[in-house]
Write a protein that holds these residues in place. Sequence first.
Motif, PDB file in Angstrom:
ATOM      1  N   LEU A 136       0.821  -1.208   0.000  1.00 30.46           N
ATOM      2  CA  LEU A 136       0.000   0.000   0.000  1.00 30.46           C
ATOM      3  C   LEU A 136       0.858   1.262   0.000  1.00 30.46           C
ATOM      4  CD1 LEU A 136      -2.949   1.005   0.196  1.00 30.46           C
ATOM      5  CD2 LEU A 136      -2.664   0.994   2.664  1.00 30.46           C
ATOM      6  N   CYS A 137       1.894   1.259   0.794  1.00 35.05           N
ATOM      7  CA  CYS A 137       2.716   2.463   0.967  1.00 35.05           C
ATOM      8  C   CYS A 137       3.791   2.606  -0.098  1.00 35.05           C
ATOM      9  CB  CYS A 137       3.381   2.453   2.339  1.00 35.05           C
ATOM     10  SG  CYS A 137       2.227   2.522   3.706  1.00 35.05           S
ATOM     11  N   GLY A 138       4.228   1.526  -0.674  1.00 34.81           N
ATOM     12  CA  GLY A 138       5.314   1.591  -1.632  1.00 34.81           C
ATOM     13  C   GLY A 138       6.656   1.566  -0.927  1.00 34.81           C
ATOM     14  N   GLU A 139       7.698   1.667  -1.707  1.00 33.23           N
ATOM     15  CA  GLU A 139       9.049   1.571  -1.161  1.00 33.23           C
ATOM     16  C   GLU A 139       9.526   2.855  -0.503  1.00 33.23           C
ATOM     17  OE1 GLU A 139      10.963  -1.163  -0.923  1.00 33.23           O
ATOM     18  OE2 GLU A 139       9.216  -2.231  -1.672  1.00 33.23           O
ATOM     19  N   THR A 140       8.918   3.977  -0.819  1.00 31.74           N
ATOM     20  CA  THR A 140       9.425   5.254  -0.321  1.00 31.74           C
ATOM     21  C   THR A 140       9.298   5.390   1.188  1.00 31.74           C
ATOM     22  OG1 THR A 140       7.285   6.298  -0.739  1.00 31.74           O
ATOM     23  CG2 THR A 140       8.952   6.464  -2.477  1.00 31.74           C
ATOM     24  N   SER A 141       8.329   4.753   1.770  1.00 29.07           N
ATOM     25  CA  SER A 141       8.125   4.912   3.204  1.00 29.07           C
ATOM     26  C   SER A 141       8.388   3.613   3.965  1.00 29.07           C
ATOM     27  CB  SER A 141       6.708   5.406   3.479  1.00 29.07           C
ATOM     28  OG  SER A 141       5.775   4.461   3.019  1.00 29.07           O
ATOM     29  N   SER A 142       9.310   2.796   3.463  1.00 31.86           N
ATOM     30  CA  SER A 142       9.574   1.523   4.135  1.00 31.86           C
ATOM     31  C   SER A 142      10.189   1.736   5.518  1.00 31.86           C
ATOM     32  CB  SER A 142      10.477   0.639   3.281  1.00 31.86           C
ATOM     33  OG  SER A 142      11.758   1.221   3.148  1.00 31.86           O
ATOM     34  N   ARG A 191      10.277  13.755  14.011  1.00 28.03           N
ATOM     35  CA  ARG A 191      11.215  14.666  13.348  1.00 28.03           C
ATOM     36  C   ARG A 191      10.742  14.982  11.931  1.00 28.03           C
ATOM     37  NH1 ARG A 191      15.779  11.763  13.665  1.00 28.03           N
ATOM     38  NH2 ARG A 191      16.083  12.431  15.800  1.00 28.03           N
ATOM     39  N   GLN A 192      10.316  13.955  11.191  1.00 26.97           N
ATOM     40  CA  GLN A 192       9.817  14.170   9.828  1.00 26.97           C
ATOM     41  C   GLN A 192       8.569  15.046   9.828  1.00 26.97           C
ATOM     42  OE1 GLN A 192       9.160  10.412   7.944  1.00 26.97           O
ATOM     43  NE2 GLN A 192      11.334   9.930   7.794  1.00 26.97           N
TER      44      GLN A 192
END
Length: 128
Positions: free
Chosen positions: A59-65, A117-118
């Motif tokens: 669902l989230c993809g690799e960017t937010s692993s 932090r993000q």
Amino acid sequence: MTMDIARLCVIALLGTLLCVLLKKNAAEQSFLLTLGVCAGVLLYILPYISEFKAALEALCGETSSQNLQIVVKALGICILAQTSAHICADYGQNALSGQIETAGKFAVLLVSLPLVRQLLCVITGLLA
């Protein structure tokens, strides 16, 4: 999954019945049986946690692993802390139970600091 939950509930209830019966005469064995049943339940649901993680990754993809790893770690901490605290409370150790809950909350906060932090970076970016 529904039948698995029904099976899991039956196993947990039978374990609880045995623990209650043992607790009167053999408290040590009752405690060990409680630990064993809890460990068995956690091992039983482990594949579902893996399925949940895989579904979230898709669902989230690799960017937010990395963010997903943080969420899964926090979930694991919550499950272990809550289970341990409940076992301590069941055996009359309420102060220890409270300390485990506090330690679990603190551990979740520490694990989630990168997410905080993000979030602060995004907020400052939007305000600037």
